[in-house]
Design a protein around this motif. Structure first.
Motif, PDB file in Angstrom:
ATOM      1  N   MET A 192       0.806  -1.210   0.000  1.00  0.00           N
ATOM      2  CA  MET A 192       0.000   0.000   0.000  1.00  0.00           C
ATOM      3  C   MET A 192       0.848   1.273   0.000  1.00  0.00           C
ATOM      4  N   LEU A 193       2.161   1.164   0.270  1.00  0.00           N
ATOM      5  CA  LEU A 193       3.032   2.330   0.318  1.00  0.00           C
ATOM      6  C   LEU A 193       3.921   2.452  -0.922  1.00  0.00           C
ATOM      7  N   ARG A 194       3.870   1.473  -1.828  1.00  0.00           N
ATOM      8  CA  ARG A 194       4.836   1.456  -2.924  1.00  0.00           C
ATOM      9  C   ARG A 194       4.569   2.520  -3.989  1.00  0.00           C
ATOM     10  N   GLY A 195       3.364   3.094  -3.963  1.00  0.00           N
ATOM     11  CA  GLY A 195       3.083   4.173  -4.900  1.00  0.00           C
ATOM     12  C   GLY A 195       3.951   5.397  -4.683  1.00  0.00           C
ATOM     13  N   TRP A 196       4.612   5.466  -3.512  1.00  0.00           N
ATOM     14  CA  TRP A 196       5.474   6.611  -3.243  1.00  0.00           C
ATOM     15  C   TRP A 196       6.706   6.623  -4.133  1.00  0.00           C
ATOM     16  N   GLY A 197       7.113   5.465  -4.657  1.00  0.00           N
ATOM     17  CA  GLY A 197       8.263   5.459  -5.547  1.00  0.00           C
ATOM     18  C   GLY A 197       8.045   6.361  -6.749  1.00  0.00           C
ATOM     19  N   GLU A 198       6.902   6.208  -7.407  1.00  0.00           N
ATOM     20  CA  GLU A 198       6.585   7.039  -8.563  1.00  0.00           C
ATOM     21  C   GLU A 198       6.306   8.474  -8.148  1.00  0.00           C
ATOM     22  N   GLN A 199       5.578   8.656  -7.023  1.00  0.00           N
ATOM     23  CA  GLN A 199       5.250  10.005  -6.575  1.00  0.00           C
ATOM     24  C   GLN A 199       6.507  10.806  -6.249  1.00  0.00           C
ATOM     25  N   CYS A 200       7.462  10.191  -5.558  1.00  0.00           N
ATOM     26  CA  CYS A 200       8.690  10.905  -5.205  1.00  0.00           C
ATOM     27  C   CYS A 200       9.524  11.205  -6.443  1.00  0.00           C
ATOM     28  N   ALA A 201       9.522  10.287  -7.418  1.00  0.00           N
ATOM     29  CA  ALA A 201      10.241  10.558  -8.666  1.00  0.00           C
ATOM     30  C   ALA A 201       9.646  11.771  -9.379  1.00  0.00           C
ATOM     31  N   LEU A 202       8.324  11.869  -9.413  1.00  0.00           N
ATOM     32  CA  LEU A 202       7.671  13.002 -10.055  1.00  0.00           C
ATOM     33  C   LEU A 202       7.951  14.302  -9.311  1.00  0.00           C
ATOM     34  N   ARG A 203       7.897  14.258  -7.996  1.00  0.00           N
ATOM     35  CA  ARG A 203       8.121  15.470  -7.203  1.00  0.00           C
ATOM     36  C   ARG A 203       9.568  15.932  -7.314  1.00  0.00           C
ATOM     37  N   ALA A 204      10.508  14.986  -7.410  1.00  0.00           N
ATOM     38  CA  ALA A 204      11.917  15.358  -7.557  1.00  0.00           C
ATOM     39  C   ALA A 204      12.142  16.115  -8.860  1.00  0.00           C
ATOM     40  N   ARG A 205      11.389  15.730  -9.915  1.00  0.00           N
ATOM     41  CA  ARG A 205      11.545  16.410 -11.204  1.00  0.00           C
ATOM     42  C   ARG A 205      11.080  17.865 -11.142  1.00  0.00           C
ATOM     43  N   ASP A 206      10.202  18.186 -10.197  1.00  0.00           N
ATOM     44  CA  ASP A 206       9.652  19.536 -10.112  1.00  0.00           C
ATOM     45  C   ASP A 206      10.519  20.487  -9.298  1.00  0.00           C
ATOM     46  N   LEU A 207      11.610  20.005  -8.723  1.00  0.00           N
ATOM     47  CA  LEU A 207      12.462  20.874  -7.915  1.00  0.00           C
ATOM     48  C   LEU A 207      13.258  21.819  -8.814  1.00  0.00           C
ATOM     49  N   PRO A 208      13.629  23.001  -8.288  1.00  0.00           N
ATOM     50  CA  PRO A 208      14.424  23.958  -9.081  1.00  0.00           C
ATOM     51  C   PRO A 208      15.865  23.487  -9.183  1.00  0.00           C
ATOM     52  N   LEU A 209      16.129  22.570 -10.092  1.00  0.00           N
ATOM     53  CA  LEU A 209      17.446  21.945 -10.155  1.00  0.00           C
ATOM     54  C   LEU A 209      18.487  22.837 -10.804  1.00  0.00           C
ATOM     55  N   GLN A 210      18.090  24.028 -11.288  1.00  0.00           N
ATOM     56  CA  GLN A 210      19.133  24.963 -11.661  1.00  0.00           C
ATOM     57  C   GLN A 210      19.802  25.489 -10.401  1.00  0.00           C
ATOM     58  N   ALA A 211      19.080  25.402  -9.261  1.00  0.00           N
ATOM     59  CA  ALA A 211      19.683  25.804  -7.993  1.00  0.00           C
ATOM     60  C   ALA A 211      20.527  24.683  -7.415  1.00  0.00           C
ATOM     61  N   PHE A 212      20.112  23.452  -7.632  1.00  0.00           N
ATOM     62  CA  PHE A 212      20.907  22.312  -7.163  1.00  0.00           C
ATOM     63  C   PHE A 212      21.032  21.324  -8.296  1.00  0.00           C
ATOM     64  N   SER A 213      22.228  21.087  -8.748  1.00  0.00           N
ATOM     65  CA  SER A 213      22.462  20.160  -9.851  1.00  0.00           C
ATOM     66  C   SER A 213      23.087  18.896  -9.309  1.00  0.00           C
ATOM     67  N   PRO A 214      22.355  17.772  -9.274  1.00  0.00           N
ATOM     68  CA  PRO A 214      22.931  16.523  -8.815  1.00  0.00           C
ATOM     69  C   PRO A 214      23.967  16.004  -9.797  1.00  0.00           C
ATOM     70  N   PRO A 215      24.778  15.015  -9.391  1.00  0.00           N
ATOM     71  CA  PRO A 215      25.789  14.478 -10.289  1.00  0.00           C
ATOM     72  C   PRO A 215      25.155  13.953 -11.572  1.00  0.00           C
ATOM     73  N   ALA A 216      25.845  14.175 -12.678  1.00  0.00           N
ATOM     74  CA  ALA A 216      25.336  13.712 -13.966  1.00  0.00           C
ATOM     75  C   ALA A 216      25.390  12.198 -14.037  1.00  0.00           C
ATOM     76  N   PRO A 217      24.410  11.566 -14.707  1.00  0.00           N
ATOM     77  CA  PRO A 217      24.436  10.115 -14.838  1.00  0.00           C
ATOM     78  C   PRO A 217      25.660   9.656 -15.621  1.00  0.00           C
ATOM     79  N   SER A 218      26.129   8.452 -15.305  1.00  0.00           N
ATOM     80  CA  SER A 218      27.219   7.850 -16.043  1.00  0.00           C
ATOM     81  C   SER A 218      26.867   6.393 -16.270  1.00  0.00           C
ATOM     82  N   SER A 219      27.772   5.665 -16.908  1.00  0.00           N
ATOM     83  CA  SER A 219      27.482   4.257 -17.189  1.00  0.00           C
ATOM     84  C   SER A 219      27.330   3.461 -15.909  1.00  0.00           C
ATOM     85  N   ALA A 220      27.905   3.973 -14.816  1.00  0.00           N
ATOM     86  CA  ALA A 220      27.835   3.229 -13.549  1.00  0.00           C
ATOM     87  C   ALA A 220      26.850   3.867 -12.587  1.00  0.00           C
ATOM     88  N   ARG A 221      26.021   4.826 -13.064  1.00  0.00           N
ATOM     89  CA  ARG A 221      25.104   5.537 -12.165  1.00  0.00           C
ATOM     90  C   ARG A 221      23.719   5.571 -12.792  1.00  0.00           C
TER      91      ARG A 221
END
Length: 550
Positions: A192-221
């Motif tokens: 009943m709690l697993r829907g948070w995986g998708e919800q948190c992914a969507l909410r993370a996309r809405d953050l002002p990431l020009q203010a915080f830029s996480p590490p860029a993806p790589s072949s090992a990330r």
């Protein structure tokens, strides 16, 4: 993402039901007639698999603080608003609101901290409320109106909005990190709690990431908001508690004494000693208890550097905590922890068109922790951060979470050059109890990796099994370079002086790649690791399960 976080109707309903139940006690109706309580909801999803009245105290307190943060909405001035009116709104509305929210965010972090060592559903709850609360505050700051003198010029308007986004860097960072943890924990939580995986992914996309830029993806990330790794069943067991002890429980039968210790790296040598001597002299005049001399504390610092508990003790693989060395002779110890840290205060700078390029500066954040005691001031101006330094003394009773008898926090702003010792010495006489806590602090996590320790029982906390293995995480992770999650049984013996031996590394869910070489690599790291002296004075056998991967 201009819209701020709003509570759903079910959230308010659950809160109201809970408050009424708490106020009225037992119902006179039968159990059959009482409607079942529902788990609390956020954004239409349950944050717990049980109702609040069946949840742990940490969940109940964390939920109550989350509701306070989400319900305290920032009020904006009527538009159009002049720059002068904007400043007035900041002083009278924004600053008090932000300070209140900062206090609640700090309290929330403390309230849910015990859940981070719990089951996946507990860690999920902590991550969800942490992320949602920080994002709510950030969203409301970003939604502030633009002064009319700036909004009329498209270039200045963009600069102002970008500066607003930049000012919430810390809040966006905290929310993004929490949502990554949420994605990981949702996969191992009840259905009943697993829907948070998708919800948190969507909410993370809405953050002002020009203010915080996480590490860029790589072949090992994995990508920033990608799906979490699938955890083997053995990785979903009881997590090993990460418990740090600084001293044995205090002996209340003896008089409490205070020891002045330095938590920082700004000053060294004679400057460091001068600062601590002056702080000790100040505390001796205001505390109703003895303050240990610098000579006593210096002896403890020498033993700590030598990795000994006493002059007669053996050299240990890891140094005993400084507090435990001091508490050996003074078993009812109060630490006066001196901090010389600086914060970077976020600025919003708007060009006003004054001849000569003059600027109007508007500071909209109370404070932001910079995470380092040392370093030089940041010289940036437009959209940057100015330095704000504070001398702080935090009192902490060694060996216990019970702070009864400990004085309140003392602090004073540093008015001069922070690189000059005299500026800090001058602040000592102005130390006072702050009216409220400033700043927002948090824990950083990542969804791209897994490093879990599982055990049926916890080893002796004085052996520092979990903290030490986490200090070795980067080295251990390098042994397993290919994607995927694997699990291992780790076993080793810690000698009385903290030397590991009889190391065993066996795969449970084997990793991709050369299994024998990966196990050999991990065993080599454990064999070269350093551990505390065993409390029993005898060899101690340790066994845990490690889940690692990405």
């Amino acid at each position: 993402m201009g819209d701020t976080v709003a509570l759903t109707q079910p959230c308010l309903k659950v809160l109201l039901v809970t408050m009424l139940a708490a106020g009225c006690g037992f119902s006179t109706r039968s159990v059959r007639e009482t409607p079942p309580a529902d788990p609390p909801l956020l954004f239409g999803l349950p944050v717990s698999d049980v109702p609040l009245d069946q949840a742990s105290p940490a969940v109940a307190e964390g939920w109550a603080l989350t509701l306070q943060i989400l319900q305290d909405r920032l009020s904006y001035p009527a538009e159009p608003v002049t720059l002068s009116e904007y400043r007035q709104w900041m002083d009278s509305v924004l600053r008090p609101w932000l300070l209140d929210q900062s206090i609640r965010l700090g309290d929330l972090l403390v309230a849910v901290d015990p859940l981070r060592a719990g089951w996946p559903k507990d860690r999920l709850f902590a991550a969800v409320v942490h992320g949602a609360s920080h994002q709510a505050v950030a969203d409301q700051i970003r939604s502030a109106p633009v002064p009319s003198e700036i909004s009329e010029d498209p270039e200045r308007n963009v600069l102002f909005r970008d500066s607003l986004d930049d000012s919430v860097t810390h809040l966006a960072h905290e929310a993004w990190s929490a949502y990554q943890q949420c994605i990981v924990e949702a996969a191992s939580s009840p259905p009943m709690l697993r829907g948070w995986g998708e919800q948190c992914a969507l909410r993370a996309r809405d953050l002002p990431l020009q203010a915080f830029s996480p590490p860029a993806p790589s072949s090992a990330r994995r990508t920033m908001v990608g799906l979490p790794p699938v955890l083997p069943p053995e990785c979903q067991g009881r997590p090993l508690r990460s418990q740090e002890l600084d001293a044995p429980p205090p002996d209340e039968r003896v008089e409490m004494v205070a020891a002045v210790v330095y938590f920082g790296d700004r000053f060294a040598g004679q400057d460091r000693e001068r600062l601590l001597e002056e702080v000790g002299r100040h505390l001796a005049g205001i505390l109703d208890l003895p303050v240990l001399s610098r000579q006593v504390v210096q002896r403890a610092e020498r033993l700590h550097a030598e990795r000994r508990l006493t002059d007669q003790s053996p050299v240990c693989g890891q140094a005993p905590p400084l507090a435990s060395i001091l508490a050996h002779d003074d078993p009812n110890l109060l630490l006066a922890e001196v901090s010389t840290r600086c914060s970077r205060v976020a600025d919003v700078t708007a060009l006003t068109g004054v001849p000569g390029g003059a600027e109007e500066e508007v500071t909209i954040l109370v404070a932001e922790e910079n995470g380092s005691d040392g370093g030089q001031p940041d010289e940036r101006t437009a959209g940057g951060r100015q330095r704000h330094c504070t001398l702080t003394i935090r009192f902490d009773r060694a060996g216990t979470h019970d702070q009864t008898g400990a004085p309140p926090l003392q602090e004073a702003a540093v008015r001069g050059d922070p690189s000059d010792l005299a500026s800090w010495l001058e602040a000592i006489d102005r130390l006072h109890e702050p009216s409220a806590r400033e700043g927002v602090y948090g824990m950083l996590v990542s969804a791209s990796t897994v490093f879990l320790l599982v055990a049926d029982t916890d080893p002796d906390p004085w052996l520092r099994v979990s903290p030490t293995l986490r200090e070795l995480e980067e080295q251990i992770r390098a042994c397993q370079p290919l994607p995927g999650v694997a699990s291992y049984r780790l076993a080793w013996t810690i000698s009385p002086t903290g030397v590991p031996g009889e190391v065993e590394v066996e795969p449970i869910t084997p990793p991709a790649g050369d299994v024998a070489e990966i196990c050999r690599c991990m065993a080599d790291i454990l064999s070269r690791s350093a551990w505390p002296c065993t409390p029993s004075g005898q060899p101690e056998r340790v066994e845990v399960q490690l889940c690692v991967g990405r």
